[in-house]
Design an enzyme around this catalytic site. Structure first.
Site, short mmCIF file in Angstrom:
data_model
loop_
_atom_site.label_atom_id
_atom_site.label_comp_id
_atom_site.label_asym_id
_atom_site.label_seq_id
_atom_site.Cartn_x
_atom_site.Cartn_y
_atom_site.Cartn_z
N SER A 81 0.82 -1.20 0.00
CA SER A 81 0.00 0.00 0.00
C SER A 81 0.86 1.27 0.00
CB SER A 81 -0.92 0.04 1.24
OG SER A 81 -1.81 -1.05 1.23
N ASN A 106 2.91 -9.50 10.81
CA ASN A 106 3.50 -8.18 10.56
C ASN A 106 2.63 -7.08 11.16
OD1 ASN A 106 2.41 -6.08 8.38
ND2 ASN A 106 1.67 -8.10 7.78
N MET A 108 3.72 -3.76 10.18
CA MET A 108 4.53 -2.75 9.51
C MET A 108 3.93 -1.35 9.67
SD MET A 108 6.83 -4.80 8.28
CE MET A 108 7.81 -3.82 7.18
N PHE A 110 2.00 0.43 7.27
CA PHE A 110 2.06 1.25 6.04
C PHE A 110 3.36 2.04 5.92
CE2 PHE A 110 -2.84 1.89 5.26
CZ PHE A 110 -2.93 0.58 4.84
N ASN A 134 -2.26 -0.51 -4.91
CA ASN A 134 -3.02 -0.59 -3.67
C ASN A 134 -2.80 0.70 -2.87
OD1 ASN A 134 -3.28 -1.15 -0.74
ND2 ASN A 134 -3.73 -3.25 -1.37
N SER A 168 -6.06 -3.19 6.63
CA SER A 168 -4.81 -3.43 7.35
C SER A 168 -5.08 -3.28 8.84
CB SER A 168 -3.75 -2.42 6.92
OG SER A 168 -2.69 -2.45 7.86
N SER A 232 -8.65 -12.15 1.44
CA SER A 232 -8.69 -11.10 2.43
C SER A 232 -7.31 -10.62 2.80
CB SER A 232 -9.36 -11.64 3.71
OG SER A 232 -8.47 -12.58 4.33
N SER A 305 2.85 -14.63 1.55
CA SER A 305 3.65 -15.34 2.56
C SER A 305 4.29 -16.61 2.01
CB SER A 305 2.79 -15.68 3.78
OG SER A 305 2.30 -14.50 4.38
C1 FMN Z 1 4.84 -8.27 5.45
C2 FMN Z 1 3.47 -8.06 4.89
C3 FMN Z 1 3.10 -6.79 4.48
C4 FMN Z 1 1.84 -6.57 3.94
N1 FMN Z 1 1.49 -5.31 3.54
C5 FMN Z 1 0.29 -5.10 2.95
C6 FMN Z 1 -0.07 -3.82 2.45
O1 FMN Z 1 0.71 -2.87 2.51
N2 FMN Z 1 -1.30 -3.67 1.91
C7 FMN Z 1 -2.19 -4.71 1.81
O2 FMN Z 1 -3.29 -4.52 1.28
N3 FMN Z 1 -1.87 -5.94 2.26
C8 FMN Z 1 -0.66 -6.16 2.82
N4 FMN Z 1 -0.34 -7.43 3.25
C9 FMN Z 1 -1.35 -8.51 3.17
C10 FMN Z 1 -1.17 -9.40 1.96
O3 FMN Z 1 -1.37 -8.68 0.76
C11 FMN Z 1 -2.18 -10.59 2.01
O4 FMN Z 1 -3.49 -10.08 1.97
C12 FMN Z 1 -2.01 -11.43 3.26
O5 FMN Z 1 -0.67 -11.56 3.62
C13 FMN Z 1 -2.61 -12.84 3.08
O6 FMN Z 1 -1.99 -13.54 2.02
P1 FMN Z 1 -0.80 -14.60 2.26
O7 FMN Z 1 -1.26 -15.55 3.32
O8 FMN Z 1 -0.59 -15.26 0.94
O9 FMN Z 1 0.38 -13.80 2.70
C14 FMN Z 1 0.93 -7.66 3.80
C15 FMN Z 1 1.33 -8.94 4.20
C16 FMN Z 1 2.57 -9.15 4.73
C17 FMN Z 1 2.96 -10.55 5.16
#
Ligand code: FMN
Length: 341
Positions: A81, A106, A108, A110, A134, A168, A232, A305
Site C-alpha cells: 500500500s 506483521n 509494519m 504502512f 493498492n 490493514s 482477504s 507469505s
Molecule cells: C509483510 C506483509 C506486508 C503486507 N502489507 C500489505 C499492504 O501494505 N497492503 C495490503 O493490502 N496488504 C498487505 N499485506 C497482506 C497481503 O497482501 C495478504 O493479503 C495477506 O498476507 C494474506 O496472504 P498470504 O497468506 O498469501 O500472505 C501484507 C502482508 C505481509 C505478510
C-alpha cells in the site's frame, strides 16, 4: 529449486533486512516479460489476466519491482500500500517469520515512500502486464477519506486497477472504514477521483468480519459496481500456532490463515451471489489451494507469505499445477470453474 539452497542464508537474516536485500536483488535482475495468456487466462473487470495467480500487496510496497515479479510468472502484481505522504511505519521489529507454522506476523503500519516517489517510478515504466496499485491513508491524516481520493486521482493513470485497502490491522481505526456508512462515502470519493475513464476499483477486506458486515459490504460493492472484492487481508485472530512469535501483535498471514480466508470467500460469494468478481487471498501455497479458491468462487488468487517459504518460482509452479487441475476436472476455462464447488 535454487531457493531451497539459499533459503537458510536468507532465514538467518532479520526478516525485514532479508526483504530489503531481495528487493535490491530484483532491481538488478533484467525484468523479463510478463506471462502470455495461457489456458488459465480469464477476463475480470474488463481486464484480460494471462493467468489467475497474482502477487498480493505488501511485498513491493513502493512499486520498485513490479516488472521483475511479472517476469517471474505472476499473472498480475499489486504494488502498495502507498499513502499520500511518506511514512516510517511502526517501530522495529515489526515483521516476524513463524517458520514452524509457515506463517508471518506483521505490524509494519504502512511504511512506504509516499505517492510522489512511487509515481516517479510507476509513471515511467512501460505498460506491460497487469499492475494493481493498492492505496492507503496516512496514519496521522486528519481526513483519511481525502487521502484515498487523492491517491485514486494520482494513481489512476498508471494502474490497471486500484485496490482500496481498508483492512490493514496495523493502522489504528482504519478498519472502521469497512462500516456501512463510512464505506459508502469512501467509495463515492474514490470513484469520483478515479474519473470516468479510470481503472476499475477493487476493495480489499479483512477476514475478521461479522456476517452483518459481510452482507453490508457485499451490497455496497454491487451498488457501487466495484471491479472486484479482495478477500482477504491478514487476520488479528490467532489460530493455534507453534512458533515463539505467536504472541506478537499484528496481522497473521500464511498457512494458518488459509481456512479462515476460504470461509470468508464463501461468505462473500453468498453475499454477492456472483455479481462481483472475487479475488481469493490468504494462505495460498499450492495449486490445490488456489484451485480450491477458484472452485469456492474466486476468479483470481493472490499470495505473498508462501513466496517467503517457497521462493519466487512459486508463481510458475502454481500456474502449471492449476493447468493440470483444470484438465483433470474437465473445465474448458477458469471462468467455467469459478464457484463450481
Ligand atoms: C509483510 C506483509 C506486508 C503486507 N502489507 C500489505 C499492504 O501494505 N497492503 C495490503 O493490502 N496488504 C498487505 N499485506 C497482506 C497481503 O497482501 C495478504 O493479503 C495477506 O498476507 C494474506 O496472504 P498470504 O497468506 O498469501 O500472505 C501484507 C502482508 C505481509 C505478510
Amino acid at each position: 529449486m535454487l531457493y531451497r539452497l539459499i533459503r537458510p542464508a536468507i532465514f538467518a537474516l532479520d526478516p525485514e533486512r532479508a526483504h530489503r536485500l531481495t528487493i535490491a536483488a530484483l532491481k538488478w535482475k533484467p525484468a523479463g516479460t510478463p506471462p502470455a495468456p495461457g489456458p488459465l487466462a480469464i477476463d475480470v473487470a474488463g481486464l484480460r489476466f494471462p493467468n489467475p495467480v497474482g502477487l498480493a500487496a505488501g511485498f513491493d510496497k513502493d512499486g520498485e519491482v513490479p516488472d521483475a515479479m511479472l517476469g517471474m510468472g505472476f499473472g498480475f502484481v499489486e504494488v502498495g500500500s502507498i499513502t499520500p505522504k511518506p511514512q516510517a511505519g511502526n517501530p522495529r521489529p515489526r515483521l516476524f517469520r513463524l517458520a514452524e507454522d509457515r506463517a508471518v506476523i506483521n505490524r509494519m503500519g504502512f511504511n512506504n515512500g509516499g505517492a510522489e516517489a512511487a509515481l516517479a517510478r510507476l509513471a515511467r515504466r512501460e505498460r506491460r502486464g497487469i499492475l494493481g496499485i493498492n492505496i492507503g491513508a496516512n496514519k496521522d491524516s486528519p481526513d483519511r477519506v481525502a487521502d484515498y481520493a487523492t491517491m485514486a486521482g494520482l494513481m489512476a493513470p498508471h494502474a490497471d486497477y486500484l485496490a482500496v485497502n481498508i483492512s490493514s490491522p496495523s493502522t489504528p481505526g482504519l478498519r472502521a472504514l469497512q462500516d456501512e456508512g463510512a464505506l459508502t462515502g469512501l467509495l463515492d470519493a474514490v470513484i469520483g477521483a478515479r474519473g470516468v475513464k479510470g481503472p476499475p476499483v477493487f476493495l480489499k477486506v479483512a477476514p475478521d468480519l461479522e456476517p452483518a458486515d459481510i452482507d453490508a459490504i457485499g451490497r455496497i460493492a454491487v451498488e457501487k459496481q466495484l471491479g472486484a472484492l479482495i478477500v482477504s487481508n491478514t487476520t488479528i485472530s490467532r489460530p493455534p500456532l507453534q512458533s515463539r512469535y505467536a504472541g506478537e501483535a499484528g496481522g497473521l498471514s500464511g498457512a494458518p490463515l488459509r481456512l479462515l480466508a476460504l470461509e470468508r470467500l464463501r461468505d462473500f460469494r453468498k453475499a454477492t451471489d456472483g455479481r462481483i468478481p472475487l479475488i481469493g487471498v490468504g494462505g495460498i501455497a499450492t495449486a490445490e489451494d488456489a484451485w480450491e479458491r477458484i472452485r469456492a468462487g474466486a476468479s483470481l488468487a493472490q499470495l505473498y507469505s508462501a513466496m517467503i517459504y517457497e521462493g519466487p518460482g512459486i508463481a510458475r509452479r502454481i500456474v502449471r499445477g492449476m493447468e493440470a487441475l483444470l484438465r483433470r476436472d474437465g473445465f474448458a476455462s477458469v471462468a467455467e470453474a469459478v464457484g463450481s464447488e
